[in-house]
Design a protein around this motif. Structure first.
Motif, short mmCIF file in Angstrom:
data_model
loop_
_atom_site.label_atom_id
_atom_site.label_comp_id
_atom_site.label_asym_id
_atom_site.label_seq_id
_atom_site.Cartn_x
_atom_site.Cartn_y
_atom_site.Cartn_z
N ARG A 63 0.83 -1.20 0.00
CA ARG A 63 0.00 0.00 0.00
C ARG A 63 0.87 1.27 0.00
O ARG A 63 0.59 2.25 0.70
CB ARG A 63 -0.98 0.00 1.18
N LEU A 64 1.92 1.26 -0.81
CA LEU A 64 2.82 2.41 -0.86
C LEU A 64 2.13 3.67 -1.36
O LEU A 64 2.50 4.79 -0.99
CB LEU A 64 4.03 2.10 -1.75
N SER A 65 1.12 3.53 -2.23
CA SER A 65 0.43 4.70 -2.77
C SER A 65 -0.48 5.35 -1.74
O SER A 65 -0.97 6.46 -1.96
CB SER A 65 -0.38 4.31 -4.00
N GLU A 66 -0.71 4.67 -0.61
CA GLU A 66 -1.64 5.17 0.39
C GLU A 66 -0.99 5.48 1.73
O GLU A 66 -1.62 6.10 2.59
CB GLU A 66 -2.76 4.14 0.62
N THR A 67 0.24 5.05 1.91
CA THR A 67 0.92 5.19 3.20
C THR A 67 2.16 6.04 3.05
O THR A 67 2.95 5.86 2.13
CB THR A 67 1.30 3.80 3.76
N ALA A 68 2.34 6.97 4.00
CA ALA A 68 3.55 7.80 4.05
C ALA A 68 4.34 7.44 5.31
O ALA A 68 3.78 6.97 6.31
CB ALA A 68 3.18 9.28 4.07
N PHE A 69 5.65 7.66 5.26
CA PHE A 69 6.53 7.28 6.36
C PHE A 69 7.22 8.51 6.94
O PHE A 69 7.53 9.47 6.21
CB PHE A 69 7.60 6.29 5.88
N VAL A 70 7.47 8.48 8.24
CA VAL A 70 8.29 9.50 8.89
C VAL A 70 9.08 8.80 9.99
O VAL A 70 8.58 7.85 10.61
CB VAL A 70 7.43 10.65 9.46
N GLY A 71 10.32 9.22 10.21
CA GLY A 71 11.18 8.51 11.15
C GLY A 71 11.68 9.37 12.29
O GLY A 71 12.00 10.55 12.11
N VAL A 72 11.73 8.77 13.48
CA VAL A 72 12.35 9.37 14.66
C VAL A 72 13.56 8.51 14.99
O VAL A 72 13.44 7.30 15.17
CB VAL A 72 11.38 9.39 15.87
N HIS A 73 14.75 9.12 15.06
CA HIS A 73 15.95 8.32 15.28
C HIS A 73 16.30 8.30 16.77
O HIS A 73 16.28 9.32 17.45
CB HIS A 73 17.12 8.83 14.44
#
Length: 264
Positions: free
Chosen positions: A58-68
């Motif tokens: 579901r890459l077209s519907e999901t966005a990612f953000v990262g906390v390191h």
């Protein structure tokens, strides 16, 4: 908005993940690990790679953000002390989506076994288990070279700062729709010859590897490892899918390169 949180699994990452989840629930966002609109990764780049592979369908519907929670990474760009700020952004601010290309890998087998399709965010490597790997390398259907050596690394622009860089490959801006081929200890003498330099292929070019000897080899797709036998060919190209990152503030790529490899 539906969200989920992925943790690296250590104590600090788990604590921060729970805080993020609690905060977002207080803002009346819906916790939905099955079909999230946004995935918050807490850990390092490896944690985000794992999250990417969990949601490739579901890459077209999901966005990612990262906390390191470790060393500053190329994907995890928020720090633990900024969690409250990030949560408010997610809950209150329409985020900008930045799309980057990913790598399509199709492994075809001899016999009746079905072909396998994978997506890689960073790279796919092919490595000999013992002895030299011998493979024909075709580009756009034409034989380019017969490679002999330890292996090959085919990377995305996003992955150009990872294993590709260690092999002497070029660092590419992640917005470029390309793939890069880097050699691992190629054999070059009077009998055997390869180009000896990394190759950057545009979006409409396909790379095909065909094994020429019976050496067992290992294929990696980012952090996943596959032992391959009876392989007819491995095909690479820029995938039709793209990875989507949620941006709430500027994310200067070349500044991150400098911070990671040059500046103290």
């Amino acid at each position: 908005m539906r969200f989920t949180v992925r943790s690296r699994g250590d104590h600090d990452s788990n604590m921060i993940s729970q805080r993020i989840k609690n905060y977002l629930l207080e803002f009346s966002l819906e916790f939905d690990p099955e079909s999230p609109d946004i995935v918050i990764s807490v850990g390092g780049d490896g944690t985000l790679l794992e999250a990417f592979h969990e949601y490739t369908h579901r890459l077209s519907e999901t966005a990612f953000v990262g906390v390191h929670t470790g060393h500053l990474g190329f994907y995890a760009d928020w720090q633990p002390e900024e969690v409250e700020k990030l949560v408010i952004h997610i809950a209150k601010t329409p985020f900008k989506v930045v799309e980057y290309p990913v790598l399509e890998v199709i492994i075809r087998h001899n016999g009746e076994r079905k072909s396998e399709r994978f997506l890689a965010l960073n790279e796919c490597t092919v490595k000999s288990m013992e002895g030299s790997l011998v493979m024909d390398l075709e580009i756009k259907g034409d034989l380019f070279e017969t490679f002999r050596g330890d292996g090959l690394c085919i990377s995305t622009p996003s992955g150009s700062t990872a294993y590709n860089k260690a092999l002497g490959g070029a660092i590419l801006h992640p917005s470029l729709s390309t793939i890069q081929i880097a050699e691992m200890a190629s054999i070059n003498n009077r009998v055997y010859r390869t180009v000896g330099s990394p190759l950057v292929l545009p979006q409409h070019h396909t790379c095909l590897l065909k094994p020429k000897n019976n050496v067992d080899f290992q294929v990696t797709i980012d952090h996943l490892t596959l032992l391959q036998q009876e392989v007819k060919s491995i095909q690479y190209r820029v995938a039709e899918e793209k990875v989507r990152f949620a941006r709430f503030r500027p994310f200067p790529f070349w500044k991150r390169v400098k911070e990671s490899f040059i500046a103290e």
